[in-house]
Design a protein around this motif. Structure first.
Motif, PDB file in Angstrom:
ATOM      1  N   ASN B  30       0.838  -1.210   0.000  1.00  0.00           N
ATOM      2  CA  ASN B  30       0.000   0.000   0.000  1.00  0.00           C
ATOM      3  C   ASN B  30       0.870   1.257   0.000  1.00  0.00           C
ATOM      4  OD1 ASN B  30      -2.511  -1.362   0.110  1.00  0.00           O
ATOM      5  ND2 ASN B  30      -2.172  -1.767   2.286  1.00  0.00           N
ATOM      6  N   PRO B  31       0.410   2.284  -0.711  1.00  0.00           N
ATOM      7  CA  PRO B  31       1.222   3.501  -0.815  1.00  0.00           C
ATOM      8  C   PRO B  31       0.774   4.606   0.124  1.00  0.00           C
ATOM      9  CG  PRO B  31      -0.467   3.565  -2.478  1.00  0.00           C
ATOM     10  CD  PRO B  31      -0.709   2.314  -1.671  1.00  0.00           C
ATOM     11  N   TYR B  32       1.725   5.419   0.531  1.00  0.00           N
ATOM     12  CA  TYR B  32       1.444   6.762   1.023  1.00  0.00           C
ATOM     13  C   TYR B  32       1.849   7.703  -0.111  1.00  0.00           C
ATOM     14  CZ  TYR B  32       1.253   4.706   5.730  1.00  0.00           C
ATOM     15  OH  TYR B  32       0.944   3.932   6.821  1.00  0.00           O
ATOM     16  N   LEU B  33       0.946   8.583  -0.510  1.00  0.00           N
ATOM     17  CA  LEU B  33       1.174   9.432  -1.684  1.00  0.00           C
ATOM     18  C   LEU B  33       1.094  10.896  -1.299  1.00  0.00           C
ATOM     19  CD1 LEU B  33      -1.035   7.230  -3.939  1.00  0.00           C
ATOM     20  CD2 LEU B  33       1.342   7.766  -4.481  1.00  0.00           C
ATOM     21  N   PHE B  34       1.948  11.694  -1.907  1.00  0.00           N
ATOM     22  CA  PHE B  34       2.089  13.098  -1.534  1.00  0.00           C
ATOM     23  C   PHE B  34       2.193  13.957  -2.798  1.00  0.00           C
ATOM     24  CE2 PHE B  34       3.268  12.255   2.926  1.00  0.00           C
ATOM     25  CZ  PHE B  34       3.660  10.935   2.852  1.00  0.00           C
ATOM     26  N   TRP B  35       1.674  15.184  -2.688  1.00  0.00           N
ATOM     27  CA  TRP B  35       1.930  16.203  -3.705  1.00  0.00           C
ATOM     28  C   TRP B  35       2.586  17.410  -3.044  1.00  0.00           C
ATOM     29  CZ3 TRP B  35       2.052  16.337  -8.818  1.00  0.00           C
ATOM     30  CH2 TRP B  35       1.335  15.381  -9.544  1.00  0.00           C
ATOM     31  N   TYR B  36       3.615  17.926  -3.749  1.00  0.00           N
ATOM     32  CA  TYR B  36       4.309  19.124  -3.323  1.00  0.00           C
ATOM     33  C   TYR B  36       4.320  20.124  -4.478  1.00  0.00           C
ATOM     34  CZ  TYR B  36       6.250  16.695   0.757  1.00  0.00           C
ATOM     35  OH  TYR B  36       6.418  16.026   1.944  1.00  0.00           O
ATOM     36  N   VAL B  37       4.393  21.410  -4.126  1.00  0.00           N
ATOM     37  CA  VAL B  37       4.516  22.474  -5.113  1.00  0.00           C
ATOM     38  C   VAL B  37       5.798  23.261  -4.823  1.00  0.00           C
ATOM     39  CG1 VAL B  37       3.090  24.081  -3.767  1.00  0.00           C
ATOM     40  CG2 VAL B  37       3.382  24.458  -6.217  1.00  0.00           C
ATOM     41  N   GLN B  38       6.454  23.710  -5.888  1.00  0.00           N
ATOM     42  CA  GLN B  38       7.678  24.500  -5.719  1.00  0.00           C
ATOM     43  C   GLN B  38       7.593  25.749  -6.576  1.00  0.00           C
ATOM     44  OE1 GLN B  38      11.464  22.770  -6.963  1.00  0.00           O
ATOM     45  NE2 GLN B  38      12.510  23.793  -5.291  1.00  0.00           N
ATOM     46  N   TYR B  39       7.694  26.896  -5.925  1.00  0.00           N
ATOM     47  CA  TYR B  39       7.765  28.173  -6.621  1.00  0.00           C
ATOM     48  C   TYR B  39       9.237  28.519  -6.847  1.00  0.00           C
ATOM     49  CZ  TYR B  39       2.863  28.342  -5.425  1.00  0.00           C
ATOM     50  OH  TYR B  39       1.534  28.034  -5.310  1.00  0.00           O
ATOM     51  N   PRO B  40       9.539  29.410  -7.777  1.00  0.00           N
ATOM     52  CA  PRO B  40      10.931  29.706  -8.116  1.00  0.00           C
ATOM     53  C   PRO B  40      11.766  30.094  -6.904  1.00  0.00           C
ATOM     54  CG  PRO B  40       9.469  30.658  -9.746  1.00  0.00           C
ATOM     55  CD  PRO B  40       8.591  30.123  -8.659  1.00  0.00           C
ATOM     56  N   ASN B  41      12.940  29.495  -6.816  1.00  0.00           N
ATOM     57  CA  ASN B  41      13.905  29.780  -5.748  1.00  0.00           C
ATOM     58  C   ASN B  41      13.340  29.554  -4.349  1.00  0.00           C
ATOM     59  OD1 ASN B  41      16.274  30.561  -7.225  1.00  0.00           O
ATOM     60  ND2 ASN B  41      15.110  32.341  -7.873  1.00  0.00           N
ATOM     61  N   SER B  86       0.781  28.743 -11.169  1.00  0.00           N
ATOM     62  CA  SER B  86       1.918  28.424 -12.039  1.00  0.00           C
ATOM     63  C   SER B  86       3.139  28.110 -11.179  1.00  0.00           C
ATOM     64  CB  SER B  86       2.214  29.587 -12.976  1.00  0.00           C
ATOM     65  OG  SER B  86       1.110  29.866 -13.812  1.00  0.00           O
ATOM     66  N   ALA B  87       3.663  26.902 -11.315  1.00  0.00           N
ATOM     67  CA  ALA B  87       4.764  26.432 -10.462  1.00  0.00           C
ATOM     68  C   ALA B  87       5.175  25.048 -10.939  1.00  0.00           C
ATOM     69  CB  ALA B  87       4.331  26.381  -8.997  1.00  0.00           C
ATOM     70  N   LEU B  88       6.118  24.465 -10.206  1.00  0.00           N
ATOM     71  CA  LEU B  88       6.582  23.097 -10.466  1.00  0.00           C
ATOM     72  C   LEU B  88       5.931  22.177  -9.436  1.00  0.00           C
ATOM     73  CD1 LEU B  88       8.576  21.515 -12.264  1.00  0.00           C
ATOM     74  CD2 LEU B  88      10.379  22.127 -10.648  1.00  0.00           C
ATOM     75  N   TYR B  89       5.340  21.092  -9.891  1.00  0.00           N
ATOM     76  CA  TYR B  89       4.614  20.185  -9.013  1.00  0.00           C
ATOM     77  C   TYR B  89       5.283  18.809  -8.995  1.00  0.00           C
ATOM     78  CZ  TYR B  89       0.985  23.685  -8.737  1.00  0.00           C
ATOM     79  OH  TYR B  89       0.306  24.852  -8.494  1.00  0.00           O
ATOM     80  N   PHE B  90       5.452  18.287  -7.775  1.00  0.00           N
ATOM     81  CA  PHE B  90       6.081  16.989  -7.605  1.00  0.00           C
ATOM     82  C   PHE B  90       5.135  16.039  -6.892  1.00  0.00           C
ATOM     83  CE2 PHE B  90      10.336  17.815  -9.006  1.00  0.00           C
ATOM     84  CZ  PHE B  90      10.574  19.147  -8.731  1.00  0.00           C
ATOM     85  N   CYS B  91       5.036  14.838  -7.418  1.00  0.00           N
ATOM     86  CA  CYS B  91       4.340  13.736  -6.774  1.00  0.00           C
ATOM     87  C   CYS B  91       5.387  12.854  -6.098  1.00  0.00           C
ATOM     88  CB  CYS B  91       3.584  12.943  -7.844  1.00  0.00           C
ATOM     89  SG  CYS B  91       2.619  11.551  -7.251  1.00  0.00           S
ATOM     90  N   ALA B  92       5.040  12.263  -4.966  1.00  0.00           N
ATOM     91  CA  ALA B  92       6.006  11.421  -4.254  1.00  0.00           C
ATOM     92  C   ALA B  92       5.280  10.257  -3.598  1.00  0.00           C
ATOM     93  CB  ALA B  92       6.763  12.235  -3.199  1.00  0.00           C
ATOM     94  N   VAL B  93       6.012   9.173  -3.375  1.00  0.00           N
ATOM     95  CA  VAL B  93       5.413   7.961  -2.797  1.00  0.00           C
ATOM     96  C   VAL B  93       6.352   7.350  -1.772  1.00  0.00           C
ATOM     97  CG1 VAL B  93       6.378   6.337  -4.503  1.00  0.00           C
ATOM     98  CG2 VAL B  93       4.223   5.792  -3.358  1.00  0.00           C
TER      99      VAL B  93
END
Lengths: 113, 115
Positions: B30-41, B86-93
């Motif tokens: 079973n997974p634990y799933l996450f979303w993160y957002v990153q703005y410039p710098n 508007s940004a960079l989005y990362f999914c993680a598990v």
């Protein structure tokens, strides 16, 4: 507010000149991480600590070292920076449970001249 | 081994339109799933996570994500996009039974919301 603090935010060093980046946290988390992130790429894990237990990723260069003198502080030492080490360095913390999310600091952007 | 795929390097959407950022994962259990957002710098900022229970997870700034076990997906959604999204989005598990192994991140998706 509880947080993850990184100093300095911007660091300029010369090729081959040792540099230390610092991270502190007020969250009292027992897990701390150091990541390297190059332009718009995913963060690359360098090391992590679970309490005092140090875990080094297999592909982390020997040039990179880390110290965690206590729960609150963690340091990243780059012994002889090369041009390829220019990147954003991110510190993160996490509580002790697997379902806990990671909290990231604002990062230190390292420039190597 | 755990892995995450974000199939799109870039997603463009008009302001006010719904947005979707795709993520699929691979874990043994079973997974634990996450979303993160990153703005410039800036560092990564936590948006939401799936642990167990309701497949629709609501997070910060009006974002939500739907866990689909049969498709091994965890797509990020928002009903009405803002330019400020508007940004960079990362999914993680992280696999739930893996103890305290580090998160595995996807390569990121850049979201551009056009006014």
């Amino acid at each position: 507010d509880a947080m993850v603090i990184q100093n300095p935010r911007y660091q300029v060093t010369q090729f081959g000149k040792p540099v230390t980046l610092s991270c502190s946290q007020t969250l009292n988390h027992n897990v701390m991480y150091w990541y390297q992130q190059k332009s718009s790429q995913a963060p690359k894990l360098l090391f992590h600590y679970y309490d005092k237990d140090f875990n080094n990723e297999a592909d982390t260069p020997d040039n990179f070292q880390s110290r965690r003198p206590n729960t609150s502080f963690c340091f990243l030492d780059i012994r002889s920076p090369g041009l390829g080490d220019a990147a954003m360095y991110l510190c993160a913390t996490r509580g002790g449970l697997p379902m806990d999310e990671q909290f990231f600091g604002p990062g230190t952007r390292l420039t190597v001249l | 081994a755990q892995s995450v795929a974000q199939p799109e390097d870039q997603v463009n959407v008009a302001e006010g339109n719904p947005l979707t950022v795709k993520c699929t994962y691979s874990v043994s259990g079973n997974p634990y799933l996450f979303w993160y957002v990153q703005y410039p710098n800036r560092g990564l900022q936590f948006l939401l996570k799936y642990i167990t229970g309701d497949n629709l997870v609501k997070g910060s700034y009006g974002f939500e994500a739907e866990f689909n076990k049969s498709q091994t997906s965890f797509h990020l959604k928002k009903p009405s996009a803002l330019v400020s999204d508007s940004a960079l989005y990362f999914c993680a598990v992280r696999e739930a039974s893996s103890g305290n192994t580090p998160l595995v991140f996807g390569k990121g998706t850049r979201l551009s919301v056009i006014a």
